[in-house]
Design a protein around this motif. Structure first.
Motif: not given
Length: 183
Positions: A10, A20, A23, A38
């Motif tokens: 990200v 974010q 994601a 992540r």
């Protein structure tokens, strides 16, 4: 392959980042045999070629995480019509020293969200140019230039009804892309 590990990068450090949130929502659209994780990029020092021979622990960690993944998903905002510096910094670190790029050959997906009406179109194009140089086969279609609007995310953090089919189709294409390039 029974489990596909996907590194999610990200390109925003902002606590309440739309990217974010995106994601996190995309994780919910992935099939059970895909594990999206992540990667931390906020702790990386600024890239300096003088450090290639003695990379920081955070850089070594990033390179190991990318190397152990079967694919990479980039979720990028657009800053000044390009990719954020923190994202470029992470890309540069994991591609060095020359000839030892962790990115090479990893199938990539590129997506992003912005408050602007063209979403992250220009940042994504710049990122695609970088990924081409890094020898990352990158999903070309469908492109996803998302605008942050009311209802894009559900209260539980998932994708809202109006965009769910589009983003599920995008995720399904990315999944097929990864499988095509790893099986």
């Amino acid at each position: 392959m029974s489990q596909y590990r996907i590194a999610v990068v990200v390109g925003s450090l902002r606590r309440d980042s739309f990217n974010q949130q995106l994601a996190n929502a995309l994780v919910k659209l992935a099939p059970q045999d895909f594990s999206l994780t992540r990667l931390e990029i906020g702790d990386l020092p600024l890239y300096n070629q003088d450090d290639d021979g003695q990379q920081a622990q955070a850089v070594k960690r990033l390179k190991q995480e990318v190397s152990s993944a079967q694919g990479v998903l980039f979720v990028t905002p657009e800053y000044n019509r390009s990719v954020p510096g923190v994202l470029k910094n992470a890309i540069d670190h994991a591609s060095r020293p020359y000839g030892q790029s962790a990115w090479a050959g990893k199938p990539a997906g590129v997506i992003g969200i912005s408050v602007g009406s063209i979403g992250t179109a220009l940042a994504q194009q710049h990122l695609r140019n970088i990924l081409a140089y890094l020898d990352m086969p990158t999903l070309g279609q469908p492109e996803a230039f998302l605008q942050a609007k009311e209802g894009l995310f559900n209260p539980d953090g998932g994708i809202g009804e109006g965009s769910r089919k589009f983003l599920q189709d995008w995720m399904d294409r990315y999944v097929a892309w990864v499988k095509k390039h790893t099986d």
